[in-house]
Design an enzyme around this catalytic site. Sequence first.
Site, mmCIF file in Angstrom:
data_model
loop_
_atom_site.group_PDB
_atom_site.id
_atom_site.type_symbol
_atom_site.label_atom_id
_atom_site.label_comp_id
_atom_site.label_asym_id
_atom_site.label_seq_id
_atom_site.Cartn_x
_atom_site.Cartn_y
_atom_site.Cartn_z
ATOM 1 N N LYS A 348 0.847 -1.186 0.000
ATOM 2 C CA LYS A 348 0.000 0.000 0.000
ATOM 3 C C LYS A 348 0.888 1.244 0.000
ATOM 4 O O LYS A 348 1.834 1.349 0.779
ATOM 5 C CB LYS A 348 -0.915 -0.011 1.226
ATOM 6 C CG LYS A 348 -2.062 0.967 1.175
ATOM 7 C CD LYS A 348 -3.048 0.692 2.304
ATOM 8 C CE LYS A 348 -4.253 1.618 2.227
ATOM 9 N NZ LYS A 348 -5.262 1.298 3.257
ATOM 10 N N GLU A 434 -19.566 -6.496 10.494
ATOM 11 C CA GLU A 434 -20.572 -5.778 11.276
ATOM 12 C C GLU A 434 -21.587 -6.704 11.920
ATOM 13 O O GLU A 434 -22.028 -6.463 13.047
ATOM 14 C CB GLU A 434 -21.285 -4.747 10.387
ATOM 15 C CG GLU A 434 -20.428 -3.570 9.965
ATOM 16 C CD GLU A 434 -19.594 -3.853 8.735
ATOM 17 O OE1 GLU A 434 -18.829 -2.965 8.321
ATOM 18 O OE2 GLU A 434 -19.689 -4.980 8.181
ATOM 19 N N ARG A 462 -25.309 -3.199 7.361
ATOM 20 C CA ARG A 462 -24.864 -4.558 7.058
ATOM 21 C C ARG A 462 -25.123 -5.515 8.217
ATOM 22 O O ARG A 462 -25.002 -6.727 8.052
ATOM 23 C CB ARG A 462 -23.378 -4.530 6.702
ATOM 24 C CG ARG A 462 -23.073 -3.701 5.470
ATOM 25 C CD ARG A 462 -21.624 -3.213 5.439
ATOM 26 N NE ARG A 462 -20.662 -4.275 5.456
ATOM 27 C CZ ARG A 462 -20.147 -4.859 4.375
ATOM 28 N NH1 ARG A 462 -20.541 -4.466 3.164
ATOM 29 N NH2 ARG A 462 -19.251 -5.804 4.482
#
Length: 727
Positions: A348, A434, A462
């Site tokens: 990243k 979640e 979610r």
Amino acid sequence: AGERGMAFVGSVGGIGIQRLSGTRRATEVRRKRGGGRVVVTASAGGAGVNYDKSPKNTPLLDTVKQPSDLKKFSPKELKTLANELRWEVIRTVSTTGGHLGSALGVIELTAALHYVFNAPRDHIVWDVAHQAYPHKILTGRRDRMHTLRKAGGLSGFTKRSESEYDVFGAGHSSTSISAALGFAVARDLDGRTNHCVAVIGDGAITGGMAYEAMNNAGYLKSRVIVILNDNGQVSLPTGTKSAGGVRPSGALSDYTARLLTSKSFVDVRNIAKQLTGLLPDDIRLAAAQVDEYARGMVSHGGTLFEELGFYYVGPVDGHNVETLVELFRQVRDMGGNKPVLIHVKTQKGRGYLPAESAFDKYHGVARFDVSTGVQHKSSSKSPAYTTVFARALIDAADADRKVVAITAAMPGGTGLNLFGEHFPNRCFDVGIAEQHAVTFAAGLALEGYKPFCCIYSTFLQRGYDQVIHDVSLQKLPVRFILDRAGLVGNDGATHHGSFDLAYLGCIPNFIIMAPSDEVELQNMVATALDIDDAPSAIRYPRGSGLGVEVLNNKFGYKLQELSTSGKPVKIGKGRIIRQKSINSEPSVAVLSLGTRLLDSVTAAEALEARGVPCTVADARFMKPLDKELVRSLATNHDILITVEEGSIGGFGDHILHSMALEGLLDSGTIKVRPLVIPDRYIDQASQAEQVDEAGLAPHHIETTALRLLGRHSELLEAYKAGELDMA
């Protein structure tokens, strides 16, 4: 987060903080106009270092108008193009802000995918899609990248209405494999031969939906190609203190890390060995001994992905264009129907040293100077609501060891990175999960703990079934903290917290609070802490608080400074902020829920300047409603306007329902108008632009009142003078 898509700029006491090489450095520069500040962040190498290594020209990229243009390049030229593409992304995001680190990590991967596959005939699905900036550049949108995340411009995520190459819209995580499998099954039913590719990160693959999709793909035996982009950044930011330590959250992250260290990287010399399992059965049997040597002996048995029915290939260096191209070609050209997972290791922030060195890998950045890496972050004198919440929770946990906090891969965005510094053993980052977060909190509540389940409003969607079935039905005191409620700005429609009032308001047993300012947020944290017989929710917006001066002048506080904790308020009781100062008739009452209160007061001041008596009240609670307050406003005013930063079906509808049941609408003497976010999706723009588009700014409240009063000539004059909008 990890692969979530919501840009987060941390702040402590109004000062932006960026960690670089394990240290914190921040420089504050005062802006002359507007009384605000620009916070700039020091970069990794000190004074005099120039990080701008961009090429003077981009001759290869200049010839790419669509992905098919890549196919004329040699592999060596493709490597050069990748360098041009990387710096194009850096230059673009330096002027627009956005998700930089994730995009820089997939430059070579994106170029190789579009080089080998034939999009849009071949469907490439990007999970979350905050990493899709290079994809946008290569698919004909380079000349519009300067509009990224701006009003009327390009979305920060893939969006079907924006390009035929965006075959599936995204913004939330863990959806790509399901979508790609759907495409693949439709292809098989139609007898077509195109390819379906899902690109998913190691953060997104912690979401259960990804495994549901892989389980189904292995069962259906429909060829789908999954590319696992493994950059070791699962949460935002990865490395914050929690009960699991500072490593990436979850055993799955440990598992993929072990795969990376226990197996040799695939290169062009051994690709054929790794792919023998995809050959037809008779050929594969003949090559079994080679395959055993090349794969089984090294991996010590099948991987988790193979147990799910996938053919595992990897790990692969995600920055080696030559290897990626050759591997993708061979996977593309192999027959068979077995789904494939290609494990790609990337970095990243790759190729830009300030991003590589930063604690968050420049996941989400403000505008910045390319040569220095310094970000220009607009900052308020008052702390962010997220920081106010974190401080209040820290104070609560300091006094009560039963207080625990849970986040779903968003410690930075919810303030739990700050909480974790104080109470790492009571801070739980569950990854992008979640559903699990909600039921995990329910279990903690049943054991006498006081869980604060801190999830963005848009992401709690979610875990909706768990909120109803596992929490509300059992009347468990889980405290839901809904950050980013309302309109969120540049991330746009996928991230607005528009629906929580509607989707929580219809659930029995819930207490729903919406603070109008930072003091009220502190008070509501204290209120939620005391609730031990029902679930509760506190919703608050993205952005900074109002500050002591505004709180004193507009809301009648008498503060010297903002404390770090609050006092409980009476459940279901609102408050009057401003009584009408004129006794003439007709009069207006504005009943606000949440942080539209300041705009309501501003509108009331404008109305009274026109001779219109106006009262402003803060509801504080949507459930239970302060029916006494509603009754008083309805019986003592001719017009009642409700204001909320939420969708249809929320606070205004609850007010109308209550008034109807109490007969307050029967006489026809009161006119009621709910101001809500309109029944459509609002695209990316600044928060102020979105509030104006939604019709929730002060002039909209004023215009609504004047229309209901029948003062049309006054409205027309104000419109001509540019004072009011007639829309």
